[in-house]
Design a protein around this motif. Structure first.
Motif, PDB file in Angstrom:
ATOM      1  N   ALA A  70       6.469 -19.735   7.754  1.00 40.07           N
ATOM      2  CA  ALA A  70       6.641 -19.284   6.180  1.00 40.07           C
ATOM      3  C   ALA A  70       8.281 -19.807   5.701  1.00 40.07           C
ATOM      4  N   ASP A  71       8.651 -19.633   4.032  1.00 45.74           N
ATOM      5  CA  ASP A  71       9.696 -20.145   4.120  1.00 45.74           C
ATOM      6  C   ASP A  71      10.719 -19.249   4.509  1.00 45.74           C
ATOM      7  N   LEU A  72      11.764 -19.173   5.422  1.00 49.36           N
ATOM      8  CA  LEU A  72      12.275 -17.483   5.534  1.00 49.36           C
ATOM      9  C   LEU A  72      13.624 -17.436   4.142  1.00 49.36           C
ATOM     10  N   LYS A  73      14.044 -18.715   3.992  1.00 39.72           N
ATOM     11  CA  LYS A  73      14.799 -17.988   2.587  1.00 39.72           C
ATOM     12  C   LYS A  73      14.007 -17.533   1.481  1.00 39.72           C
ATOM     13  N   ARG A  74      12.966 -17.361   1.616  1.00 43.19           N
ATOM     14  CA  ARG A  74      12.289 -16.847   0.221  1.00 43.19           C
ATOM     15  C   ARG A  74      11.661 -15.236   0.716  1.00 43.19           C
ATOM     16  N   ILE A  75      11.472 -15.052   1.873  1.00 45.26           N
ATOM     17  CA  ILE A  75      11.231 -13.766   2.601  1.00 45.26           C
ATOM     18  C   ILE A  75      12.215 -13.130   2.529  1.00 45.26           C
ATOM     19  N   GLY A  76      13.521 -13.397   2.406  1.00 46.05           N
ATOM     20  CA  GLY A  76      14.880 -12.434   1.865  1.00 46.05           C
ATOM     21  C   GLY A  76      14.721 -12.221   1.309  1.00 46.05           C
ATOM     22  N   GLU A  77      14.194 -12.557  -0.132  1.00 47.35           N
ATOM     23  CA  GLU A  77      14.630 -12.225  -1.895  1.00 47.35           C
ATOM     24  C   GLU A  77      13.450 -11.147  -1.671  1.00 47.35           C
ATOM     25  N   LEU A  78      14.251  -9.770  -1.174  1.00 46.94           N
ATOM     26  CA  LEU A  78      12.788  -8.686  -1.609  1.00 46.94           C
ATOM     27  C   LEU A  78      13.267  -8.562  -2.877  1.00 46.94           C
ATOM     28  N   LYS A  79      11.385  -8.259  -3.578  1.00 47.71           N
ATOM     29  CA  LYS A  79      11.422  -7.879  -4.351  1.00 47.71           C
ATOM     30  C   LYS A  79      11.652  -6.038  -4.591  1.00 47.71           C
ATOM     31  N   PRO A  80      11.458  -5.272  -5.864  1.00 48.89           N
ATOM     32  CA  PRO A  80      12.151  -4.151  -5.800  1.00 48.89           C
ATOM     33  C   PRO A  80      11.065  -3.256  -5.604  1.00 48.89           C
ATOM     34  N   VAL A  81      10.784  -2.420  -5.512  1.00 44.77           N
ATOM     35  CA  VAL A  81       9.528  -1.457  -5.737  1.00 44.77           C
ATOM     36  C   VAL A  81       9.183  -0.907  -6.304  1.00 44.77           C
ATOM     37  N   GLN A  82       7.832  -0.989  -7.932  1.00 41.80           N
ATOM     38  CA  GLN A  82       8.330   0.280  -8.596  1.00 41.80           C
ATOM     39  C   GLN A  82       7.798   1.567  -8.435  1.00 41.80           C
ATOM     40  N   PRO A  83       7.425   2.262  -8.598  1.00 38.24           N
ATOM     41  CA  PRO A  83       7.252   4.323  -8.920  1.00 38.24           C
ATOM     42  C   PRO A  83       5.668   3.639  -9.129  1.00 38.24           C
ATOM     43  N   GLY A  84       4.951   3.858  -8.258  1.00 40.97           N
ATOM     44  CA  GLY A  84       3.507   4.096  -8.073  1.00 40.97           C
ATOM     45  C   GLY A  84       2.917   2.530  -7.991  1.00 40.97           C
ATOM     46  N   GLU A  85       3.773   1.777  -8.543  1.00 37.45           N
ATOM     47  CA  GLU A  85       3.151   0.358  -8.326  1.00 37.45           C
ATOM     48  C   GLU A  85       2.999  -0.203  -6.436  1.00 37.45           C
ATOM     49  N   PRO A  86       1.963  -0.847  -6.302  1.00 40.54           N
ATOM     50  CA  PRO A  86       1.740  -1.535  -4.964  1.00 40.54           C
ATOM     51  C   PRO A  86       3.396  -2.448  -4.820  1.00 40.54           C
ATOM     52  N   ASP A  87       3.326  -2.764  -3.504  1.00 43.35           N
ATOM     53  CA  ASP A  87       4.733  -3.538  -3.265  1.00 43.35           C
ATOM     54  C   ASP A  87       4.044  -5.123  -3.515  1.00 43.35           C
ATOM     55  N   PRO A  88       5.213  -4.752  -4.107  1.00 45.89           N
ATOM     56  CA  PRO A  88       4.555  -6.840  -4.234  1.00 45.89           C
ATOM     57  C   PRO A  88       4.914  -7.939  -3.217  1.00 45.89           C
ATOM     58  N   LEU A  89       6.236  -7.328  -1.789  1.00 44.01           N
ATOM     59  CA  LEU A  89       6.143  -7.342  -0.714  1.00 44.01           C
ATOM     60  C   LEU A  89       3.904  -8.355   0.029  1.00 44.01           C
ATOM     61  N   ALA A  90       3.486  -6.885   0.324  1.00 44.30           N
ATOM     62  CA  ALA A  90       1.813  -6.834   0.389  1.00 44.30           C
ATOM     63  C   ALA A  90       1.509  -7.517  -0.258  1.00 44.30           C
ATOM     64  N   ILE A  91       1.375  -7.593  -1.555  1.00 42.52           N
ATOM     65  CA  ILE A  91       0.820  -8.986  -2.314  1.00 42.52           C
ATOM     66  C   ILE A  91       1.152 -10.111  -1.467  1.00 42.52           C
ATOM     67  N   ASP A  92       2.805 -10.175  -1.801  1.00 39.50           N
ATOM     68  CA  ASP A  92       2.656 -11.745  -1.836  1.00 39.50           C
ATOM     69  C   ASP A  92       1.919 -12.610  -0.190  1.00 39.50           C
ATOM     70  N   ASN A  93       2.281 -11.084   0.686  1.00 35.23           N
ATOM     71  CA  ASN A  93       2.046 -11.785   2.125  1.00 35.23           C
ATOM     72  C   ASN A  93       0.008 -11.309   1.776  1.00 35.23           C
ATOM     73  N   ARG A  94      -0.553 -11.133   1.415  1.00 39.15           N
ATOM     74  CA  ARG A  94      -2.026 -10.931   1.106  1.00 39.15           C
ATOM     75  C   ARG A  94      -2.336 -12.447   1.043  1.00 39.15           C
ATOM     76  N   ARG A  95      -1.617 -12.833   0.350  1.00 39.99           N
ATOM     77  CA  ARG A  95      -2.246 -14.033  -0.215  1.00 39.99           C
ATOM     78  C   ARG A  95      -2.726 -15.151   0.785  1.00 39.99           C
ATOM     79  N   PHE A  96      -1.176 -15.075   1.055  1.00 43.41           N
ATOM     80  CA  PHE A  96      -1.430 -16.280   2.933  1.00 43.41           C
ATOM     81  C   PHE A  96      -3.151 -15.898   3.904  1.00 43.41           C
ATOM     82  N   GLY A  97      -3.164 -15.194   3.761  1.00 41.11           N
ATOM     83  CA  GLY A  97      -4.415 -14.172   4.825  1.00 41.11           C
ATOM     84  C   GLY A  97      -5.796 -14.526   4.122  1.00 41.11           C
ATOM     85  N   ALA A  98      -5.230 -14.190   2.270  1.00 39.24           N
ATOM     86  CA  ALA A  98      -6.156 -14.958   1.442  1.00 39.24           C
ATOM     87  C   ALA A  98      -6.941 -16.439   1.438  1.00 39.24           C
ATOM     88  N   LEU A  99      -6.400 -17.697   1.628  1.00 42.02           N
ATOM     89  CA  LEU A  99      -6.092 -18.528   2.135  1.00 42.02           C
ATOM     90  C   LEU A  99      -6.645 -18.698   3.786  1.00 42.02           C
TER      91      LEU A  99
END
Length: 269
Positions: A70-99
């Protein structure tokens, strides 16, 4: 090429006959995976369903490396988690599993040609391929724990390829290892002693695949995918039904006739 985008930012596609060459093309970053590359790879493998003109996909990297993870520079760009919403980090990571799932499930045979770095997610891509051809300078590693991370999406695919005990050892030690060790573990299948020998072994593999009936190759790949997730009786039922459909199709009769007449079948002539 019909069914594919006219232009990609992170990959190169070249169709030669019934082979599709898919080249990871971020050489300045050792072909590290970023969201664009994952999306573009996913779109290619999605488009392969129903493509009878493509028997094999050859996946490799540009610039002397396969994929450094993975591009480690981009991994360091943490997206904030909105209350009651799925963690965007988990969503991004799951896309690689889908690939990785889409590579395993793609109808064409997927051959990975690996030289240089194949680390972390790059090793995961290799484990999703059906056949892996190595060069002597290939360097592998499940390196996430050394960075405070985990090998999240790739772990099941590594365990399926080389077994859970070996996958656990490699993941917990973050050890890097070379092509000979990858061959011993079963991660790779063929090893070239230099660039020319690797290309020769790759071509040998592709010629072997060329001998296979297009329908039989697709059905056989689907069969092994079903075996991996079904109880044995259900897997055997699926195998019997698949064989019956194959025998009643157009290619098996031609293959049996060609065998009796001591000639290549039409698809291999």
């Amino acid at each position: 090429m019909a069914g594919f985008a006219e232009r990609y930012d992170t990959i190169i596609l070249q169709q030669r006959g019934n082979r599709l060459y898919l080249i990871l093309n971020r050489p300045q970053a050792r072909n590290a995976l970023n969201p664009s590359m994952i999306e573009e790879l996913g779109s290619v493998f999605a488009a392969l369903h129903g493509r009878a003109d493509i028997k094999c996909v050859v996946m490799r990297g540009s610039g002397g490396n396969f994929c450094a993870g993975a591009d480690l520079k981009r991994i360091g760009e943490l997206k904030p988690v909105q209350p009651g919403e799925p963690d965007p980090l988990a969503i991004d990571n799951r896309r690689f599993g889908a690939l990785l799932e889409s590579i395993v499930a793609s109808p064409p045979v997927v051959v990975a040609a690996i030289e240089g770095y194949a680390l972390a997610g790059g090793l995961g891509l290799a484990c999703a391929a059906d056949v892996v051809v190595l060069r002597d300078n290939a360097i592998f590693g499940i390196t996430e724990v050394a960075l405070g991370l985990i090998p999240a999406q790739m772990s099941p695919f590594v365990a399926m390829r080389i077994g859970a005990p070996q996958a656990r050892r490699l993941a917990l030690t973050a050890a890097r290892f070379g092509a000979e060790e990858a061959l011993r573990l079963g991660l790779g299948h063929f090893l070239g002693v230099d660039a020319a020998d690797m290309e020769a072994k790759l071509e040998d593999v592709l010629k072997q695949i060329d001998r296979g009936s297009p329908m039989a190759l697709v059905a056989t790949k689907a069969l092994f995918n079903e075996i991996a997730r079904k109880p044995l009786p259900e897997a055997l039922d699926f195998a019997a039904q698949t064989l019956a459909r194959t025998l009643r199709g157009p290619e098996a009769p031609e293959g049996l006739k060609a065998f009796a007449e001591k000639r290549p079948p039409e698809w291999a002539a």
